[in-house]
Motif scaffolding. Sequence first.
Motif, PDB file in Angstrom:
ATOM      1  N   ALA A 104      -2.981   0.535 -10.595  1.00 40.29           N
ATOM      2  CA  ALA A 104      -1.481   1.269 -10.420  1.00 40.29           C
ATOM      3  C   ALA A 104      -1.016   2.069 -11.957  1.00 40.29           C
ATOM      4  O   ALA A 104      -1.821   1.457 -12.974  1.00 40.29           O
ATOM      5  CB  ALA A 104      -0.787   0.478  -9.961  1.00 40.29           C
ATOM      6  N   VAL A 110      -4.460   2.246  -1.693  1.00 38.54           N
ATOM      7  CA  VAL A 110      -4.288   3.489  -1.079  1.00 38.54           C
ATOM      8  C   VAL A 110      -4.814   3.760  -0.126  1.00 38.54           C
ATOM      9  O   VAL A 110      -6.026   4.091   0.275  1.00 38.54           O
ATOM     10  CB  VAL A 110      -4.934   4.284  -2.272  1.00 38.54           C
ATOM     11  N   ARG A 111      -3.852   4.955   1.086  1.00 34.08           N
ATOM     12  CA  ARG A 111      -4.221   5.299   1.706  1.00 34.08           C
ATOM     13  C   ARG A 111      -4.503   6.887   1.972  1.00 34.08           C
ATOM     14  O   ARG A 111      -3.467   7.543   1.750  1.00 34.08           O
ATOM     15  CB  ARG A 111      -3.600   4.748   2.919  1.00 34.08           C
ATOM     16  N   CYS A 117      -0.996   8.254   1.405  1.00 35.27           N
ATOM     17  CA  CYS A 117      -0.672  10.098   0.243  1.00 35.27           C
ATOM     18  C   CYS A 117      -1.174  10.971   1.196  1.00 35.27           C
ATOM     19  O   CYS A 117      -1.983  10.464   1.981  1.00 35.27           O
ATOM     20  CB  CYS A 117      -1.398   9.454  -1.472  1.00 35.27           C
ATOM     21  N   SER A 151       0.744  -1.391  -0.361  1.00 35.61           N
ATOM     22  CA  SER A 151      -0.110  -0.238   0.005  1.00 35.61           C
ATOM     23  C   SER A 151       1.166   1.138  -0.017  1.00 35.61           C
ATOM     24  O   SER A 151       2.140   1.369   0.274  1.00 35.61           O
ATOM     25  CB  SER A 151      -0.746  -0.267   0.986  1.00 35.61           C
ATOM     26  N   PRO A 200       4.702   8.948  -2.157  1.00 32.32           N
ATOM     27  CA  PRO A 200       4.728   9.170  -1.220  1.00 32.32           C
ATOM     28  C   PRO A 200       5.158   7.685  -0.623  1.00 32.32           C
ATOM     29  O   PRO A 200       6.060   7.049  -1.103  1.00 32.32           O
ATOM     30  CB  PRO A 200       3.181   7.464  -1.543  1.00 32.32           C
ATOM     31  N   THR A 227      -8.479   1.866   3.163  1.00 31.52           N
ATOM     32  CA  THR A 227      -7.596   1.737   1.833  1.00 31.52           C
ATOM     33  C   THR A 227      -8.468   1.572   0.720  1.00 31.52           C
ATOM     34  O   THR A 227      -9.160  -0.056   1.252  1.00 31.52           O
ATOM     35  CB  THR A 227      -7.230   0.694   2.117  1.00 31.52           C
ATOM     36  N   TYR A 271       0.092   8.489  -8.961  1.00 29.54           N
ATOM     37  CA  TYR A 271       0.662   7.092  -9.130  1.00 29.54           C
ATOM     38  C   TYR A 271      -0.652   6.160  -9.314  1.00 29.54           C
ATOM     39  O   TYR A 271      -0.057   4.849  -8.899  1.00 29.54           O
ATOM     40  CB  TYR A 271       1.342   6.183  -7.699  1.00 29.54           C
ATOM     41  N   THR A 272      -1.547   6.339  -9.079  1.00 28.95           N
ATOM     42  CA  THR A 272      -2.857   5.404  -9.672  1.00 28.95           C
ATOM     43  C   THR A 272      -3.666   5.890 -10.785  1.00 28.95           C
ATOM     44  O   THR A 272      -3.652   7.205 -11.237  1.00 28.95           O
ATOM     45  CB  THR A 272      -3.573   5.083  -8.285  1.00 28.95           C
ATOM     46  N   ASP A 303      -1.569  12.858  -5.136  1.00 31.26           N
ATOM     47  CA  ASP A 303      -0.471  11.762  -5.168  1.00 31.26           C
ATOM     48  C   ASP A 303      -1.402  10.513  -6.020  1.00 31.26           C
ATOM     49  O   ASP A 303      -0.784   9.633  -6.551  1.00 31.26           O
ATOM     50  CB  ASP A 303       0.311  11.431  -4.003  1.00 31.26           C
ATOM     51  N   ILE A 304      -2.617  10.427  -5.706  1.00 31.23           N
ATOM     52  CA  ILE A 304      -3.426   9.540  -5.878  1.00 31.23           C
ATOM     53  C   ILE A 304      -3.069   9.647  -7.306  1.00 31.23           C
ATOM     54  O   ILE A 304      -3.239   8.309  -7.282  1.00 31.23           O
ATOM     55  CB  ILE A 304      -4.787   9.477  -5.160  1.00 31.23           C
TER      56      ILE A 304
END
Length: 308
Positions: free
Chosen positions: A177, A203-204, A135, A132, A221, A172, A144-145, A140-141
Amino acid sequence: MQMVCVCGEKCRFDALSFFGSCVSFPSTNVSFGISRSHKSRVVSMAIKRSPKRLKYTAAPRFSKEGGLMYIEADPSASDSWKLEPVVNLLKEGAVGVIPTDTLYAIVCDLRSHSAIERLRRIKNIEASKPLSILCHSFRDIDKYTAGFPRGDGQGHANIFKAVKHYLPGPYTFILIASKELPKQCIRFGTSAAKYASRKNVGVRMPDDAICQAILKEMDAPLICTSIKFLKEDEWMIDPVMIADTYGPEGLDFVVDGGVRIAEASTVVDMTKMPPKVLRQGKGPILPWMVVEDDEKTDVEEDIIPAGI
């Protein structure tokens, strides 16, 4: 080998004086030593150099001499100046422990391949298990996704609009990704990773002041994984106990934000619609989430990250 503690005042004890004199951070007046409250419980780590701590060969180089840095921080992060050494160590390739809004997490810089390998070894996480990321923001999310579905005007729901009301929070979310995410985070080195049509990551975005203060100062992250007892399937919620247990395994620092409650995040699979709850935890089940029977398929078990 020297034990390290960061507190509000300089401290040094004769019982550990043979490990070397204290070293101060000029910019923060932080001293290396050990506090009375933790002396008896972490002194064992001072006499064992971890075989799992690696010598770094690629820049940036992390060169702290042995020992475990232990930082006691106010849960409100009102003393966030104490966290500056932690941020510096993370950027140099360190692996350590920080609090989140659910449990404590072992973390490292997403961009440090050697640190990710060390994290996997410390926790004994198989290469096939996805990790995981913690972020700081939706930016950021999105980097990276593939991000949260935003709707298309053709009947598909705008999940992003719903999610943003609950983040930061104890969830989460499993997302697809992007190419920016290192392969080590998504089933690295396995045939399943090579041929998988989708590569997912948990992702958190924790609602925790200390965690957010650290993430704010990072340029990317943090990779994270939850912490359990080495031989028991139970969460570890006491930072002193975590230091005692995992310090000898190769940790470089522990940030103490107080004892946590043993409750993990709620895991939601966002790679299919409607979003499916894979594990109910601290985060409440929302109306747009689907909850099915408790028995998960092998595929569903496999995509639950080693997160928090």
